[in-house]
Design an enzyme around this catalytic site. Structure first.
Site, PDB file in Angstrom:
ATOM      1  N   LYS A  75      32.534  34.367  43.017  1.00 30.77           N
ATOM      2  CA  LYS A  75      32.173  35.443  43.686  1.00 30.77           C
ATOM      3  C   LYS A  75      30.630  36.053  43.064  1.00 30.77           C
ATOM      4  CE  LYS A  75      36.482  36.451  45.829  1.00 30.77           C
ATOM      5  NZ  LYS A  75      37.499  37.582  46.128  1.00 30.77           N
ATOM      6  N   GLY A 140      39.679  41.187  39.569  1.00 28.89           N
ATOM      7  CA  GLY A 140      38.909  41.270  40.622  1.00 28.89           C
ATOM      8  C   GLY A 140      39.176  42.216  41.872  1.00 28.89           C
ATOM      9  N   THR A 163      47.570  44.876  29.984  1.00 30.35           N
ATOM     10  CA  THR A 163      46.682  45.139  28.968  1.00 30.35           C
ATOM     11  C   THR A 163      45.856  46.376  29.355  1.00 30.35           C
ATOM     12  OG1 THR A 163      46.344  42.595  29.198  1.00 30.35           O
ATOM     13  CG2 THR A 163      44.781  43.744  27.821  1.00 30.35           C
TER      14      THR A 163
END
Ligand code: NAP
Length: 289
Positions: A75, A140, A163
């Site tokens: 992308k 994303g 995370t």
């Protein structure tokens, strides 16, 4: 008598690019719409090497291919290959749709639109602008979700991620007081104070462990929106139903982000009265994914 070759319209062609690409549902969806709309055309998967992707996308200008959708991990390369960008692509810095206009390659992004359309079938915009949202995941997909929710003027957006540092840097990159990171260990407390909970992490997807989040403190009536569409009902959605929450799965987002792309490639939007859901699930069950 047949028309001279120069006058015979060639079928319209578009496709989806990724690496790998064999798992994509997009060909099933677009070809379903092409057939339903009676358009002479085809939509096919293209495997594109990431290290050659920018050149491959730019070469579209020299072909009769009307445009392509772009999936992981290409992308950003699609964005870089474009001559011009739409406002939605500029907001995200990545493109999932490339199409040609006036000899130029346009980089667009339909993920925000795809995320928003199903959400608005569940909650009116006026209510969204008073809702606290809890977003799980910082990859994303989360960037598109954040862009869409900011356009919808949500007053509070909390982000958590397995995370922590990734949720923190995502929140920092937006730099708005109403948008902040919640440590992963405090995720249950954030559930209780949210009217909308969104899973944009990969947890719960087939092949991944279930999302380690309890809905025990969720208020009945809370909307739980899981972007995952395989399996059809994730554990998160099943838990949400048991808790009396409203639920939304990810297939509607997949369909709604494809709809505007189809319009750019084939010159008309897909027929609105046809629901491709069962066709897509049949393809999934037959082993597309
Ligand atoms: P991505 O960039 O690879 O990000 C993956 C995210 O999932 C990261 O935040 C990662 O956390 C988290 N994660 C992975 N395994 C986890 C686990 N076991 N427990 C908790 N968190 C975990 O992927 P993406 O493109 O954002 O996609 C995320 C999901 O959205 C995928 O399931 C995808 O299918 C779905 N999606 C759906 C649509 C649609 O049209 N419905 C569109 C786009 C994406 P860490 O940072 O800790 O690794």
């Amino acid at each position: 008598m047949s028309a001279p070759e120069s006058q015979v319209p060639i079928p319209k062609l578009a496709g989806v690019c990724g690496w790998p690409i064999h798992h994509s549902l997009s060909p099933v969806l677009h070809n379903y719409w092409l057939k339903a709309a009676g358009i002479s055309g085809a939509y096919i998967p293209f495997a594109v090497r990431p290290d050659k992707a920018v050149e491959a996308f730019q070469s579209l200008k020299h072909t009769s291919i009307a445009g392509v959708n772009v999936t992981l991990p290409l992308k950003r390369q699609a964005f870089l290959a474009a001559d011009e960008h739409t406002p939605d692509a500029l907001k995200l810095g990545v493109s999932n749709c490339l199409y040609k206009r006036g000899g130029k390659l346009i980089g667009h992004n339909t993920d925000m639109e795809g995320f928003t359309a199903p959400l608005l079938t569940q909650i009116p915009a006026s209510e969204l602008s008073q809702s606290s949202v809890f977003l799980i995941g910082a990859g994303g997909a989360s960037r598109a979700v954040i862009g869409a929710l900011l356009s919808l003027n949500v007053p509070e957006l909390k982000i958590t991620n397995r995370t922590d540092s990734k949720a923190e840097s995502l929140a920092d990159s937006v730099n708005l007081p109403s948008l902040y990171a919640v440590p992963w260990e405090n995720r249950s407390a954030a559930i209780a104070s949210s009217q909308i909970i969104i899973n944009a992490s990969a947890a719960g997807m087939s092949g991944y462990p279930d999302l380690d989040v309890s809905l025990n403190t969720a208020r009945p009536g809370t909307l739980v929106y899981d972007l995952i569409y395989t399996p059809r009902r994730t554990k998160l959605l099943r838990d949400a139903e048991k808790r009396g929450c409203k639920t939304l799965g990810g297939l509607s987002m997949l369909i709604e982000q494809a709809r505007p792309s189809f319009g750019h490639f084939f010159g008309e939007l897909p027929p609105k009265d046809l629901d491709p859901t069962e066709t897509l699930y049949s393809a999934l069950e037959a082993g597309i994914r």
